[in-house]
Every structure is written in structure tokens, then in C-alpha cells.
Design an enzyme around this catalytic site. Sequence first.
Site, PDB file in Angstrom:
ATOM      1  N   ASP A  34     -11.316  -2.562 -25.212  1.00  0.00           N
ATOM      2  CA  ASP A  34     -10.702  -1.379 -24.599  1.00  0.00           C
ATOM      3  C   ASP A  34     -11.161  -0.080 -25.259  1.00  0.00           C
ATOM      4  OD1 ASP A  34      -9.422  -3.227 -23.140  1.00  0.00           O
ATOM      5  OD2 ASP A  34      -7.381  -2.690 -23.774  1.00  0.00           O
ATOM      6  N   ALA A  35     -11.309  -0.139 -26.592  1.00  0.00           N
ATOM      7  CA  ALA A  35     -11.653   1.077 -27.335  1.00  0.00           C
ATOM      8  C   ALA A  35     -12.996   1.633 -26.870  1.00  0.00           C
ATOM      9  CB  ALA A  35     -11.698   0.777 -28.820  1.00  0.00           C
ATOM     10  N   TYR A  37     -14.293   1.291 -23.886  1.00  0.00           N
ATOM     11  CA  TYR A  37     -14.076   1.905 -22.571  1.00  0.00           C
ATOM     12  C   TYR A  37     -13.518   3.323 -22.764  1.00  0.00           C
ATOM     13  CZ  TYR A  37     -12.266   2.743 -17.870  1.00  0.00           C
ATOM     14  OH  TYR A  37     -12.011   3.299 -16.649  1.00  0.00           O
ATOM     15  N   LEU A  84       2.826  -8.506  11.834  1.00  0.00           N
ATOM     16  CA  LEU A  84       2.618  -9.908  12.190  1.00  0.00           C
ATOM     17  C   LEU A  84       3.884 -10.522  12.752  1.00  0.00           C
ATOM     18  CD1 LEU A  84       0.734 -11.105   8.994  1.00  0.00           C
ATOM     19  CD2 LEU A  84      -0.240 -10.788  11.252  1.00  0.00           C
ATOM     20  N   LYS A 115       1.155 -13.951   1.205  1.00  0.00           N
ATOM     21  CA  LYS A 115       1.645 -12.694   1.792  1.00  0.00           C
ATOM     22  C   LYS A 115       2.245 -11.874   0.653  1.00  0.00           C
ATOM     23  CE  LYS A 115       4.287 -10.845   5.630  1.00  0.00           C
ATOM     24  NZ  LYS A 115       5.092  -9.887   4.904  1.00  0.00           N
ATOM     25  N   ARG A 136       0.497   2.698   5.885  1.00  0.00           N
ATOM     26  CA  ARG A 136       0.515   2.186   7.252  1.00  0.00           C
ATOM     27  C   ARG A 136       1.298   3.120   8.169  1.00  0.00           C
ATOM     28  NH1 ARG A 136       4.057  -0.866  10.239  1.00  0.00           N
ATOM     29  NH2 ARG A 136       3.062  -2.062  11.879  1.00  0.00           N
ATOM     30  N   CYS A 407      37.748  10.190  14.871  1.00  0.00           N
ATOM     31  CA  CYS A 407      38.377  11.290  15.622  1.00  0.00           C
ATOM     32  C   CYS A 407      39.708  10.874  16.235  1.00  0.00           C
ATOM     33  CB  CYS A 407      37.433  11.805  16.698  1.00  0.00           C
ATOM     34  SG  CYS A 407      37.217  10.631  18.052  1.00  0.00           S
TER      35      CYS A 407
HETATM   36  S1  IVH Z   1      -2.769  -9.436   7.610  1.00  0.00           S
HETATM   37  C1  IVH Z   1      -3.004  -7.607  11.789  1.00  0.00           C
HETATM   38  N1  IVH Z   1      -2.636 -10.540   5.222  1.00  0.00           N
HETATM   39  O1  IVH Z   1       2.329  -8.199   5.695  1.00  0.00           O
HETATM   40  C2  IVH Z   1      -2.647  -8.350  10.567  1.00  0.00           C
HETATM   41  N2  IVH Z   1      -0.964  -8.970   5.831  1.00  0.00           N
HETATM   42  O2  IVH Z   1       3.494  -7.894   8.882  1.00  0.00           O
HETATM   43  C3  IVH Z   1      -2.496  -7.498   9.400  1.00  0.00           C
HETATM   44  N3  IVH Z   1       0.656  -8.516   4.075  1.00  0.00           N
HETATM   45  O3  IVH Z   1       2.072  -5.036   6.969  1.00  0.00           O
HETATM   46  C4  IVH Z   1      -1.859  -8.117   8.275  1.00  0.00           C
HETATM   47  N4  IVH Z   1      -0.194  -9.842   2.557  1.00  0.00           N
HETATM   48  O4  IVH Z   1       1.166  -5.307   4.692  1.00  0.00           O
HETATM   49  C5  IVH Z   1      -2.076  -9.691   6.093  1.00  0.00           C
HETATM   50  N5  IVH Z   1      -2.671 -11.546   3.140  1.00  0.00           N
HETATM   51  C6  IVH Z   1      -2.111 -10.696   4.006  1.00  0.00           C
HETATM   52  C7  IVH Z   1      -0.957  -9.946   3.668  1.00  0.00           C
HETATM   53  C8  IVH Z   1      -0.409  -9.104   4.631  1.00  0.00           C
HETATM   54  C9  IVH Z   1       0.765  -8.983   2.822  1.00  0.00           C
HETATM   55  C10 IVH Z   1       1.581  -7.562   4.727  1.00  0.00           C
HETATM   56  C11 IVH Z   1       0.897  -6.436   5.414  1.00  0.00           C
HETATM   57  C12 IVH Z   1       1.532  -6.299   6.769  1.00  0.00           C
HETATM   58  C13 IVH Z   1       2.599  -7.331   6.756  1.00  0.00           C
HETATM   59  C14 IVH Z   1       2.520  -8.164   8.008  1.00  0.00           C
END
Ligand code: IVH
Length: 668
Positions: A34-35, A37, A84, A115, A136, A407
Site C-alpha cells: 500500500d505504501a 501506491y 426484473l 442478486k 437508475r 376531521c
Molecule cells: S439484471 C434488465 N443482474 O436487481 C435486467 N440485476 O430488479 C437488469 N441486481 O435493479 C437487471 N444484481 O439493480 C441484474 N446480477 C444482477 C443483479 C441485478 C442485482 C438488481 C438491479 C435491478 C434489480 C432487478
Amino acid sequence: MSEAHVKTQIEDLKTLLNQYNYEYHVLDKPSVPDAEYDQKLHELIKLEQEHPDLRTDDSPTQRIGGEPIEGFEKVQHRAPMLSLGNAFNEQDLRDFDRRVRQGVGGDIHYVCELKIDGLAVSLLYEEGRFVRGATRGDGTTGEDITNNLKTIRSIPLQLNQNITLEVRGEAFMPKASFEKLNQTREQEDLEPFANPRNAAAGSLRQLDPKIAAKRNLDIFVYGAGLYEGKNIGSHSESLSYMSELGFKANPEWRRCTSIDEVIEYVNGWVERRSDLNYEIDGIVIKVDSLDQQDELGTTVKSPRWAIAYKFPAEEVITQLEGIELSVGRTGVVTPTAHLKAVQVAGTTVKRASLHNEDLIREKDIKIGDYVVIKKAGDIIPEVVNVIEDRRTGDEQDFNMPENCPECDSELVRIEDEVALRCINPKCPAQIREGLIHFVSRNAMNIDGLGEKVITQLFNENLIQDVANLFELQRDELLKLERMGEKSTDNLLHAIETSKVNSLERLLFGLGIRHVGAKAAKTLAEHFETMERLQNATLEDLTAIHEIGEKMADSVVLYFEKPEVDQLIEHLRQVGVNMEYKGIKRSEVEDVDSPFNGKTIVLTGKLQQLSRNDAKAEIERLGGKVTGSVSKSTNLLIAGEDAGSKLTKAEKLGIEIWTEEDFITELNN
Ligand code: IVH
């Protein structure tokens, strides 16, 4: 040292630091201590301070967090950021698989990914350089948070190829950073964040990037919209390609050849999710082939080629201490359970909606009961059931009141509805809720006017109706709790800019019964001005395909009221726009184009423009683009490697164009 020499030195340091950074934050394999860097970074900072003209946006020094900004600019996504559909059990996954197979032929492979529970972001690269990052937002419009995203070390500022592309991913806060952050916050007497997701979102919405820089955020990318270069045929290839470019994709993804394999992957993670050092709330399953994805298409909200499996909701037991009543914008009185505070799925829960009296009877809920709580879709807390065994006999029955809790006017039960309503149009609760709705995101979208500010303004008698919002004075706002000079000015600016909103936002904001955001858009497109809509008859309204009788009735009834007339006149006087600003139906109908009034399907790979741009062009010229071929399709535009849609169109005798035909026609 000559300027040219300094320039080379700076470039060399940038390349070196970007390399170290990539090894440390993406590969998790640092090659230097690290140092070292830090020392190189300081060398670069010093050189850039001495030669500020040589400082570029992609310099690693920009990760420390630049100057604070006034507010976030709005960003229009090039392609909408969809959400989704959800699956909650094995059957839902099998149903998804069946729908996919019905939609496309051939072998189907899936990619399973974790996810990640964070915040969806879009990262735009031009010629290999990170130029813009956005939230988003509502899927169409997000906020420019580039400066905050630059502080995330695993986001490359410069790719190893000079290509232009947009990638999407999930920014998140690792569990350990979250715990550390909350400890510090508690020591500083600040409210701790409820969960890592809120902490990540809160950090990325800071106007001062130095705060985000301290928060230790990270990212996993999960999708790319490739605009040029490489020919990618599948999602798995695109994940590998993103890694190749220097992005951090989550390494746990797996390609599965059957839905059984998908289910096995999913079940494996139900057990193992707690071992990860970041939070996940499910598994995302995607059809691997991009052609098959294209064929399956999307609905307005989500793609048909992917689904999110949500882990089972956590259930906990707590005591119901009381039932509160609240009056909504439309006068519906809703009972809410007041609970002994309890942690559920990462947040403290003190309240749960009980919806209506019937539900309370059905579940036999009494005040004082021990109840099982879960969060529906992991968001909204609800009471699952009562634990009768734990009753002591001291529990009390709950009965809905006969009069409005705000009310005091008599409540009525409208035919066919379970809900009890207050029908007093002057009920303060309804007016307050109406104001909150008016400024909300899909309506007038006035930033900085949350529930608390509105309530204060209303209680202080500074606003009685929505038109008064536009007459607020600076000194009145400054007197409110927690309103400093800066937030007051920001708010006044937001109110001012909302005046130019297109008509549909105002229409939705007015809260006409049965008129949702979509219907408001339809009405605005058709009538174009408020005046024409005010004068519309029942027949004019029902002549519109999307408008049913119930809604038409409600619109006519609304505009018949003299007080509505006055309100609209008042809004006009304070300068609120009353016209539709989007593409007008009348203009579309006038367009002399071969697409006008036609239903068109796009399939296969287009080389010269993106599918979204093609769609936008067709719509601009009066056509409608749909996802699947049927008898009502008028035209199919087939790019390279078109699959089953082409075959089907041929069978049905539908007119077929190549991309060349399409471009020629556009140029005409
Ligand atoms: S694909 C059109 N992959 O989950 C498909 N989403 O409702 C786009 N998310 O708003 C999403 N991990 O923020 C995808 N491996 C992953 C994900 C992921 C988290 C979130 C994403 C999205 C929500 C889906």
C-alpha cells in the site's frame, strides 16, 4: 523539467496507478505494498497541483473526491433500465422456464448470478474513458452521480481498449464497511443506516464526493450494452468480455444447461448467502443467448428473458401494541399496526399495514397479540398471523371508528369496496396527502419537498392547495425546521423548474380518481392542452382506445367542479405549463411515412443502429414496435441471424425488410 516531460511523467504515473488499482480492487491481488501506491499517488497529486492544466478526468487522483456540487443533473438513459419479474419458489422458476421455451426454439442455456443488494447504476465509457455514471432513477431518467462513482476503486476510469459502451451494475457497501460506518455514526451521535443498501444509496447521493470516497463502496457489473466493436453472442461471453476490459464482474456466476441445474444453484445459495462479505437478496437467472433474449423481448417493465429469484422472507415475532389510523389522499382510512420494534431483514420495523377492517377480522388480530411479521418482497412489513397460544386474555378487540380520525366527519363504505372513506373534500389529511402526491416523482417531481416539509408548510398554513406551492416565499421557507439557505434555494429552484413540466405530470399530480401516470400521458397526448381536456365530453374521452368508461366518468366529473376550475386558473396564473410537450398524436398521424399506423417487429442483430434507436425512429414516424410476431404484425425488420420470428413472419406472409431497406427508408 519541460512541459512535455511532465506530461509523460504524469501519463506514466496514471497508467501505473490504474494498474495497481485494478490489481487491488478488481483482481484482489495487489502486486505492491500500500505504501508504494500511496507514494506514487502523492507524486501524481503534486505534479497535477503544479500543472493543473495537465489534470484529466480519468486521473486516479479524481477518486479522492472532487469539489462538492449544487445538485444532481438529470440523465436520460440511452436504453431504459428495466427491473426484473420475481420468482419466489421452485414452481415460479419452472413456470419461467416453460414461458421461455414457449417463446423460443432451440436449446436454452441460462446464466445464474447473485442478486447483489445495492443500487443499480449505469456507467458510460466513450473511447475507453469513463465519462458519466448515473442512478437508475425511474428507469428512464436517473441522476448524474459521476463524481461519486469515480470514488469507487473497482470502477475503471480508463479501459484497456478505446471503446464506447455502457455497462450496468450494482454498487454496494460490503458488510464489514457497513458495520464500521455505523459504529462511527453511533459514536458521532448520528442515526445509523438501516442496512448496507441504504448506506450505499445514501453515500452515492451525497453532493460532496469526499463523503462517498470515505464510504468504501464497491461494484459488480452485470450487463453491457455494446455499441461498437466486438461481436458478442451470449450473456456469458459479455460477462467474460467485461472482465477482460477491466471491470469487476461477480465471479460466482454459472452457466446452467437446464432449469434443474438452475434450481440446484439457487438452493445452494439459500444456505451459503450468509458466508458472503456482501449482501444478496436473491439470484438473477438470464437466458444466455442474446438472440434468444431478443426474440423473447421485454414487457414495459421487465425483460421476458430474465427473472429474479427472491430468497424467502425472514419472519420474526413481535407484539402488536396498538392500531393507528391514517387517512389517505382519496379519503380511505387505513389501519396500521403499531409494533414493538423488531429487526426484520436488515431494518427495524415498528409498523405494518393492516389494509382494512376485513383483514383484521380475517386474521383475528387483537391489540396486545403476539404476531408473526415478515416483509412482503422484503420491503413492506406485514402481519402474517397471530400466535393464539400466547394470548393471556388481556388482548383487546379493535373496531374501526365511525368518524374520520382527522376531521371527524362520518365515514362511509362505498358499495363494492371494503375500505371506509372520509368523503369530506376539506378533510386536512386528504389535502395534505394530495399535496404530497402532487410533488412526488411521477407527478411534478419537485426534489426537496418531502412529506415532512409539506406537512410543516400545511400546518403553518403556508399552503392550502397545490397552486400555493408556486407562491412560496424564501423567508417563509427559511423559517421552517431544518431549512437552511442552501436547501431553501435548491427547493425554490426545483419548484420553479417544475413549472415547465409537460402536461401529463400536472394531470397525474392533480390526483383525478382512476387517472394513473399512464392514463395521464394518454390524455395529454390526445388533448394536448389543459383547456381542451377541460372541455372534453364523455364521448370524446371514451373514443380513446385506452380510456374506459369509469375513467372517462371520473375525468368529466372532476372538471365539472367549480373549485377545480378555480384551481387550474390559479395554477395558470402562477405560470404552470398547461401543454403537452412530447410527440403529439396529431403530429404522428400527419407524418407521411411507411411506418405510420403500422405494427412492426424488430428481430436479429442490427449493425447500423441500436435496437432502441431503431424503435425510437419508428415511433417518431408513427409506427408501433412490438415484441412478437402475430397476425396483426404489418412488417418485420430482420437483422443478421434472425431466428424463429423471421420463420413465423414468412409463414404468416408478413412483409419482411432487411436492415438496409429500413435505413434507406429512414434516409428518405
Ligand atoms: S439484471 C434488465 N443482474 O436487481 C435486467 N440485476 O430488479 C437488469 N441486481 O435493479 C437487471 N444484481 O439493480 C441484474 N446480477 C444482477 C443483479 C441485478 C442485482 C438488481 C438491479 C435491478 C434489480 C432487478
